[in-house]
Enzyme design. Structure first.
Site, PDB file in Angstrom:
ATOM      1  N   HIS A  18     -29.449 -31.013  45.301  1.00 17.08           N
ATOM      2  CA  HIS A  18     -30.657 -30.498  46.464  1.00 17.08           C
ATOM      3  C   HIS A  18     -29.752 -31.081  47.574  1.00 17.08           C
ATOM      4  CE1 HIS A  18     -34.023 -30.755  43.715  1.00 17.08           C
ATOM      5  NE2 HIS A  18     -34.035 -29.468  43.918  1.00 17.08           N
ATOM      6  N   LYS A  42     -49.764 -27.699  39.706  1.00 17.23           N
ATOM      7  CA  LYS A  42     -48.630 -28.304  38.983  1.00 17.23           C
ATOM      8  C   LYS A  42     -48.702 -29.697  39.208  1.00 17.23           C
ATOM      9  CE  LYS A  42     -43.621 -27.809  39.506  1.00 17.23           C
ATOM     10  NZ  LYS A  42     -42.674 -27.047  40.336  1.00 17.23           N
ATOM     11  N   ARG A  91     -28.129 -22.218  40.345  1.00 17.49           N
ATOM     12  CA  ARG A  91     -27.495 -22.987  39.423  1.00 17.49           C
ATOM     13  C   ARG A  91     -27.050 -22.097  38.437  1.00 17.49           C
ATOM     14  NH1 ARG A  91     -31.985 -26.752  37.769  1.00 17.49           N
ATOM     15  NH2 ARG A  91     -33.081 -25.091  37.931  1.00 17.49           N
ATOM     16  N   SER A 129     -34.578 -31.356  38.115  1.00 17.89           N
ATOM     17  CA  SER A 129     -35.492 -32.512  38.315  1.00 17.89           C
ATOM     18  C   SER A 129     -36.229 -32.657  37.041  1.00 17.89           C
ATOM     19  CB  SER A 129     -36.689 -31.859  39.409  1.00 17.89           C
ATOM     20  OG  SER A 129     -36.123 -31.940  40.852  1.00 17.89           O
TER      21      SER A 129
END
Length: 161
Positions: A18, A42, A91, A129
């Site tokens: 990030h 979440k 990514r 993450s």
């Protein structure tokens, strides 16, 4: 003319990937708003307030960066802040498929807002993450994947659980 970009994400936690996206996008925009998405469906390790505090510390002194939290659709948030760009990092191909679909929907909802993709640097192409949290959960430092303050916060969080 440079514009305002919103970099939305859960940032649970912020990673060096990030950070790399922000560092590279920084000269391209008049202002970048790092917007922590709040998703009540979440389950997150860090509260939105903790995530925001860590992000603010990492980007202390970066004068063109603002920090915020939001709920709901990213395009609605962008409109409310006068932003014309959504900044996203990619990514791998799997990221592209997912992000491309979202960008098409966003374009339907708000044709005036563009999605700006930056490819992750090779060094960060595997960093997520989720992976970072799993490694830290087992007591291992992830200092190569996250800023130092985030590494410390992760280890402390898991030490207390």
């Amino acid at each position: 003319m440079k514009s305002i970009a919103v970099y939305p994400g859960s940032f649970d936690p912020l990673t060096n990937g990030h950070l790399d996206i922000i560092r590279r996008a920084y000269p391209l925009f008049e202002k970048i708003i790092i917007a922590v998405a709040i998703n009540s469906r979440k389950s997150s390790l860090f509260t939105p307030e903790e995530r925001l505090a860590l992000i603010k510390e990492v980007f202390k002194g970066w004068d063109k960066i603002e920090f915020d939290t939001f709920q709901g659709l990213t395009v609605d948030y962008c409109k409310s802040r006068g932003a014309r760009v959504i900044l996203r990092g990619l990514r791998a191909v799997t990221d592209f498929d997912y992000e491309y679909a979202i960008s098409l929907m966003n374009k339907k909802l708000a044709p005036e807002i563009e999605t700006f993709f930056l490819m992750a640097d090779n060094e960060y192409s595997f960093v997520s993450s989720t992976i970072v949290k799993e490694v830290a959960r087992h007591g291992k430092a992830v200092s190569n994947q996250v800023p130092d303050i985030v590494n410390e916060a992760l280890l402390k969080k898991f030490e207390n659980s």
